[in-house]
Motif scaffolding. Structure first.
Motif, PDB file in Angstrom:
ATOM      1  N   PRO A  52       7.264  -7.879  13.116  1.00  0.00           N
ATOM      2  CA  PRO A  52       6.031  -7.470  12.417  1.00  0.00           C
ATOM      3  C   PRO A  52       5.601  -6.043  12.753  1.00  0.00           C
ATOM      4  CG  PRO A  52       5.791  -9.641  13.425  1.00  0.00           C
ATOM      5  CD  PRO A  52       7.062  -9.060  13.968  1.00  0.00           C
ATOM      6  N   HIS A  53       5.029  -5.399  11.766  1.00  0.00           N
ATOM      7  CA  HIS A  53       4.489  -4.057  11.969  1.00  0.00           C
ATOM      8  C   HIS A  53       3.281  -4.144  12.901  1.00  0.00           C
ATOM      9  CE1 HIS A  53       2.862  -0.087  11.228  1.00  0.00           C
ATOM     10  NE2 HIS A  53       3.954   0.219  10.544  1.00  0.00           N
ATOM     11  N   PRO A  54       3.217  -3.304  13.943  1.00  0.00           N
ATOM     12  CA  PRO A  54       2.140  -3.403  14.929  1.00  0.00           C
ATOM     13  C   PRO A  54       0.762  -3.036  14.384  1.00  0.00           C
ATOM     14  CG  PRO A  54       3.467  -1.457  15.330  1.00  0.00           C
ATOM     15  CD  PRO A  54       4.182  -2.250  14.273  1.00  0.00           C
ATOM     16  N   ILE A  55       0.705  -2.357  13.233  1.00  0.00           N
ATOM     17  CA  ILE A  55      -0.574  -1.929  12.650  1.00  0.00           C
ATOM     18  C   ILE A  55      -0.795  -2.572  11.288  1.00  0.00           C
ATOM     19  CG2 ILE A  55      -1.878   0.057  11.767  1.00  0.00           C
ATOM     20  CD1 ILE A  55      -0.444   1.756  13.894  1.00  0.00           C
ATOM     21  N   LEU A  56       0.189  -2.460  10.405  1.00  0.00           N
ATOM     22  CA  LEU A  56       0.006  -2.916   9.029  1.00  0.00           C
ATOM     23  C   LEU A  56       0.055  -4.437   8.886  1.00  0.00           C
ATOM     24  CD1 LEU A  56       2.050  -0.182   7.126  1.00  0.00           C
ATOM     25  CD2 LEU A  56      -0.437  -0.347   7.415  1.00  0.00           C
ATOM     26  N   SER A  57       0.421  -5.145   9.944  1.00  0.00           N
ATOM     27  CA  SER A  57       0.324  -6.606   9.912  1.00  0.00           C
ATOM     28  C   SER A  57      -1.127  -7.072   9.973  1.00  0.00           C
ATOM     29  CB  SER A  57       1.108  -7.214  11.086  1.00  0.00           C
ATOM     30  OG  SER A  57       2.485  -6.952  10.951  1.00  0.00           O
ATOM     31  N   ASP A  58      -2.030  -6.176  10.343  1.00  0.00           N
ATOM     32  CA  ASP A  58      -3.459  -6.496  10.428  1.00  0.00           C
ATOM     33  C   ASP A  58      -4.086  -6.360   9.034  1.00  0.00           C
ATOM     34  OD1 ASP A  58      -6.204  -6.645  10.862  1.00  0.00           O
ATOM     35  OD2 ASP A  58      -6.146  -5.436  12.687  1.00  0.00           O
ATOM     36  N   PRO A  59      -4.559  -7.458   8.431  1.00  0.00           N
ATOM     37  CA  PRO A  59      -5.161  -7.383   7.089  1.00  0.00           C
ATOM     38  C   PRO A  59      -6.346  -6.430   7.022  1.00  0.00           C
ATOM     39  CG  PRO A  59      -4.812  -9.669   7.747  1.00  0.00           C
ATOM     40  CD  PRO A  59      -4.560  -8.837   8.960  1.00  0.00           C
ATOM     41  N   ALA A  60      -7.083  -6.291   8.114  1.00  0.00           N
ATOM     42  CA  ALA A  60      -8.244  -5.392   8.115  1.00  0.00           C
ATOM     43  C   ALA A  60      -7.814  -3.943   7.914  1.00  0.00           C
ATOM     44  CB  ALA A  60      -9.013  -5.537   9.427  1.00  0.00           C
ATOM     45  N   VAL A  61      -6.702  -3.561   8.528  1.00  0.00           N
ATOM     46  CA  VAL A  61      -6.199  -2.192   8.361  1.00  0.00           C
ATOM     47  C   VAL A  61      -5.794  -1.963   6.910  1.00  0.00           C
ATOM     48  CG1 VAL A  61      -4.362  -0.576   8.983  1.00  0.00           C
ATOM     49  CG2 VAL A  61      -5.453  -1.961  10.755  1.00  0.00           C
ATOM     50  N   ARG A  62      -5.063  -2.915   6.342  1.00  0.00           N
ATOM     51  CA  ARG A  62      -4.625  -2.758   4.953  1.00  0.00           C
ATOM     52  C   ARG A  62      -5.827  -2.680   4.010  1.00  0.00           C
ATOM     53  NH1 ARG A  62      -1.414  -7.188   6.451  1.00  0.00           N
ATOM     54  NH2 ARG A  62      -2.147  -8.483   4.714  1.00  0.00           N
ATOM     55  N   GLN A  63      -6.822  -3.516   4.254  1.00  0.00           N
ATOM     56  CA  GLN A  63      -8.022  -3.506   3.417  1.00  0.00           C
ATOM     57  C   GLN A  63      -8.743  -2.172   3.518  1.00  0.00           C
ATOM     58  OE1 GLN A  63     -10.796  -6.628   4.389  1.00  0.00           O
ATOM     59  NE2 GLN A  63     -12.174  -6.146   2.688  1.00  0.00           N
ATOM     60  N   ALA A  64      -8.841  -1.631   4.729  1.00  0.00           N
ATOM     61  CA  ALA A  64      -9.527  -0.354   4.920  1.00  0.00           C
ATOM     62  C   ALA A  64      -8.767   0.789   4.249  1.00  0.00           C
ATOM     63  CB  ALA A  64      -9.700  -0.082   6.417  1.00  0.00           C
ATOM     64  N   LEU A  65      -7.446   0.784   4.374  1.00  0.00           N
ATOM     65  CA  LEU A  65      -6.644   1.820   3.717  1.00  0.00           C
ATOM     66  C   LEU A  65      -6.839   1.777   2.205  1.00  0.00           C
ATOM     67  CD1 LEU A  65      -3.256   1.478   5.672  1.00  0.00           C
ATOM     68  CD2 LEU A  65      -5.024   3.229   6.008  1.00  0.00           C
ATOM     69  N   ASN A 263       0.402 -10.736  -9.629  1.00  0.00           N
ATOM     70  CA  ASN A 263      -0.263  -9.454  -9.420  1.00  0.00           C
ATOM     71  C   ASN A 263      -1.389  -9.587  -8.409  1.00  0.00           C
ATOM     72  OD1 ASN A 263      -1.215  -6.575 -10.612  1.00  0.00           O
ATOM     73  ND2 ASN A 263      -3.000  -7.899 -10.440  1.00  0.00           N
ATOM     74  N   ASP A 264      -2.202 -10.615  -8.583  1.00  0.00           N
ATOM     75  CA  ASP A 264      -3.375 -10.785  -7.720  1.00  0.00           C
ATOM     76  C   ASP A 264      -2.979 -11.012  -6.266  1.00  0.00           C
ATOM     77  OD1 ASP A 264      -4.792 -10.477 -10.026  1.00  0.00           O
ATOM     78  OD2 ASP A 264      -5.565 -12.526 -10.116  1.00  0.00           O
ATOM     79  N   LEU A 265      -1.883 -11.732  -6.022  1.00  0.00           N
ATOM     80  CA  LEU A 265      -1.431 -11.945  -4.649  1.00  0.00           C
ATOM     81  C   LEU A 265      -1.007 -10.629  -3.997  1.00  0.00           C
ATOM     82  CD1 LEU A 265       0.621 -15.266  -4.922  1.00  0.00           C
ATOM     83  CD2 LEU A 265      -1.413 -14.880  -3.506  1.00  0.00           C
ATOM     84  N   VAL A 266      -0.300  -9.793  -4.739  1.00  0.00           N
ATOM     85  CA  VAL A 266       0.119  -8.493  -4.204  1.00  0.00           C
ATOM     86  C   VAL A 266      -1.092  -7.621  -3.906  1.00  0.00           C
ATOM     87  CG1 VAL A 266       1.362  -6.352  -4.735  1.00  0.00           C
ATOM     88  CG2 VAL A 266       2.372  -8.563  -5.327  1.00  0.00           C
ATOM     89  N   VAL A 267      -2.059  -7.617  -4.836  1.00  0.00           N
ATOM     90  CA  VAL A 267      -3.246  -6.770  -4.683  1.00  0.00           C
ATOM     91  C   VAL A 267      -4.161  -7.287  -3.579  1.00  0.00           C
ATOM     92  CG1 VAL A 267      -5.346  -5.991  -5.846  1.00  0.00           C
ATOM     93  CG2 VAL A 267      -3.159  -5.927  -7.053  1.00  0.00           C
ATOM     94  N   GLU A 268      -4.432  -8.596  -3.573  1.00  0.00           N
ATOM     95  CA  GLU A 268      -5.362  -9.162  -2.599  1.00  0.00           C
ATOM     96  C   GLU A 268      -4.829  -9.067  -1.167  1.00  0.00           C
ATOM     97  OE1 GLU A 268      -5.842 -13.063  -4.150  1.00  0.00           O
ATOM     98  OE2 GLU A 268      -7.057 -12.388  -5.869  1.00  0.00           O
ATOM     99  N   ASN A 269      -3.502  -9.150  -1.014  1.00  0.00           N
ATOM    100  CA  ASN A 269      -2.903  -9.028   0.312  1.00  0.00           C
ATOM    101  C   ASN A 269      -2.595  -7.582   0.690  1.00  0.00           C
ATOM    102  OD1 ASN A 269      -2.232 -11.891   1.526  1.00  0.00           O
ATOM    103  ND2 ASN A 269      -1.797 -12.052  -0.668  1.00  0.00           N
ATOM    104  N   VAL A 270      -2.897  -6.660  -0.220  1.00  0.00           N
ATOM    105  CA  VAL A 270      -2.644  -5.225  -0.031  1.00  0.00           C
ATOM    106  C   VAL A 270      -1.201  -5.009   0.434  1.00  0.00           C
ATOM    107  CG1 VAL A 270      -3.617  -3.057   0.774  1.00  0.00           C
ATOM    108  CG2 VAL A 270      -5.061  -5.083   0.721  1.00  0.00           C
ATOM    109  N   VAL A 271      -0.278  -5.553  -0.333  1.00  0.00           N
ATOM    110  CA  VAL A 271       1.137  -5.328  -0.090  1.00  0.00           C
ATOM    111  C   VAL A 271       1.530  -3.974  -0.676  1.00  0.00           C
ATOM    112  CG1 VAL A 271       3.449  -6.290  -0.343  1.00  0.00           C
ATOM    113  CG2 VAL A 271       1.464  -7.809  -0.306  1.00  0.00           C
TER     114      VAL A 271
END
Length: 315
Positions: A52-65, A263-271
Motif C-alpha cells: 500500500p501507498h504510505p500516503i495515498l492509501s489514506d482516504p482523507a488525503v485523497r479527498q483533500a487533494l 463512474n461513481d465508485l471511481v470518483v467517490e473513492n478518488v481513484v
C-alpha cells in the motif's frame, strides 16, 4: 493538438493559414493516483500491487487533494470554449454522465480534513507519524501540461503538501515497453496527469482501467510485463463485480445504470481526479483544404474518417 487558446487565436489571426475546429467530446483530462508504494522495492519491482501507498492509501488525503484543485482555472486557461471542468471520468454523453457527483474548490475544508486525519502542519508541510506529506506528480512533456502541473502544485502546496513535478518526454511516457520504467504502467511515481476516454457508448475497454480482476491479474506488474490496463493498483471488489456484470449485460438501460455506478465508485473513492471534459480531437485545418468536405463525426470516429472525400479548396 493541445495548445493554449490564446496561442491558437494568435495563429489564426496571423494570416490565412487556417482555422482550429473543436467539438464537444468525451475525452477526460485527469489525475491517476497510485495505490501502491513507488518507493519500496518488492521482489525486484516498485509499485508492487500488494504494497500500500504510505500516503495515498489514506482516504482523507485523497479527498483533500480532490477538493483543492482549481478545475475551472485549468479549463478556462488551458482549454478552449466547450471544454468544461468535470467531476466525472465518464462525461459527454447524457446516457453515462452521472447526476450524483460534483466538484468543489475548498482549500480551507481540505486543510481541515487533513488536520482531522492527523496530518499536522510542520512549517509549510504536513506530517503524520513521521511521514511527510510529499508527492511526485508526473506528466508527459507539453507546454499546456507543464502549466497544469504548476497550477496543481500551487493548489496542493496551499494545503500543506510538498509536490515534486516530473516531466517525461511524451514519446517515453506513452511507450508501454516492459523495459521502460518511465511510463504509467510501471507508475514509479505517486500521481500522473494525462487524458483518456471512451471509444464507444458502452466503454468497457476504458473502464477496464480500474478493474483489478481475480488475484489482481489486470494490474500492471512485472509478472505481466506491465502490460495490463489497471495502472492505479486499485483493488475494489464492488467495482470488479459491477464491471463483470457490465460485460454480460444485454439491456442498454441497465448497462447505462451500471456505467454511472462504476463512474461513481471511481470518483467517490478518488481513484482518479477528473479535471476537464476535453474535445475528442480538436484539429487545425489549413485553408488549402475545402472545409465542407472534412465532415465531423460520427461520434467516436476519427476526425479523418472520410479522408477519401478531401480535396483542395482551389480545385
Amino acid at each position: 493538438i493541445q495548445v493554449e487558446p490564446e496561442i491558437l487565436a494568435q495563429i489564426e489571426a496571423d494570416g490565412d493559414r487556417g482555422k482550429v475546429y473543436t467539438f464537444p467530446g468525451v475525452l477526460i483530462e485527469y489525475l491517476s493516483l497510485n495505490f501502491s508504494d513507488p518507493n519500496t522495492e518488492v521482489d525486484g519491482q516498485r509499485s508492487q500491487k500488494d504494497t500500500p501507498h504510505p500516503i495515498l492509501s489514506d482516504p482523507a488525503v485523497r479527498q483533500a487533494l480532490n477538493m483543492s484543485i482549481q478545475r475551472d482555472v485549468i479549463a478556462e486557461r488551458f482549454y478552449d470554449e466547450g471544454q468544461p471542468p468535470t467531476a466525472n471520468v465518464l462525461s459527454g454523453l447524457e446516457s453515462f454522465t452521472s447526476p450524483n457527483t460534483s466538484w468543489t474548490f475548498d482549500p480551507d475544508r481540505a486543510g481541515q480534513i487533513l488536520e482531522e486525519a492527523g496530518w499536522i502542519l510542520n512549517g509549510d508541510v504536513r506530517e503524520k507519524d513521521g511521514v511527510e506529506l510529499a508527492l511526485t506528480l508526473a506528466a508527459p512533456t507539453s507546454a499546456v501540461r507543464q502549466k497544469e502541473q504548476q497550477v496543481i502544485k500551487e493548489n496542493w502546496e496551499q494545503i500543506g503538501v510538498r509536490v515534486e513535478l516530473l516531466q517525461v518526454d511524451s514519446t517515453v511516457f506513452f511507450d508501454g515497453s516492459p523495459g521502460n520504467d518511465q511510463n504509467p504502467g510501471h507508475k514509479y511515481w505517486d500521481i500522473d496527469l494525462s487524458a483518456n476516454g471512451p471509444t464507444s457508448p458502452i466503454p468497457t475497454a476504458y473502464l477496464n482501467s480500474w478493474y483489478a480482476g481475480p488475484n489482481g491479474e489486470n494490474i500492471a506488474q512485472r509478472e505481466n510485463d506491465w502490460q495490463r490496463d489497471n495502472t492505479t493498483r486499485w483493488q475494489n471488489d464492488e467495482y470488479d463485480a459491477l464491471y463483470e456484470s457490465l460485460l454480460q449485460e444485454t439491456d442498454v438501460e441497465r448497462a447505462n445504470e451500471t456505467l454511472i455506478a462504476l463512474n461513481d465508485l471511481v470518483v467517490e473513492n478518488v481513484v482518479a481526479i477528473p479535471l476537464v471534459q476535453r474535445c475528442d480531437a480538436p484539429y487545425a485545418l489549413s485553408n488549402r483544404i475545402r472545409q465542407e468536405n472534412v465532415a465531423i463525426g460520427p461520434r467516436f470516429a476519427l476526425s479523418f474518417w472520410n479522408i477519401a472525400n478531401w480535396n483542395l479548396a482551389d480545385s
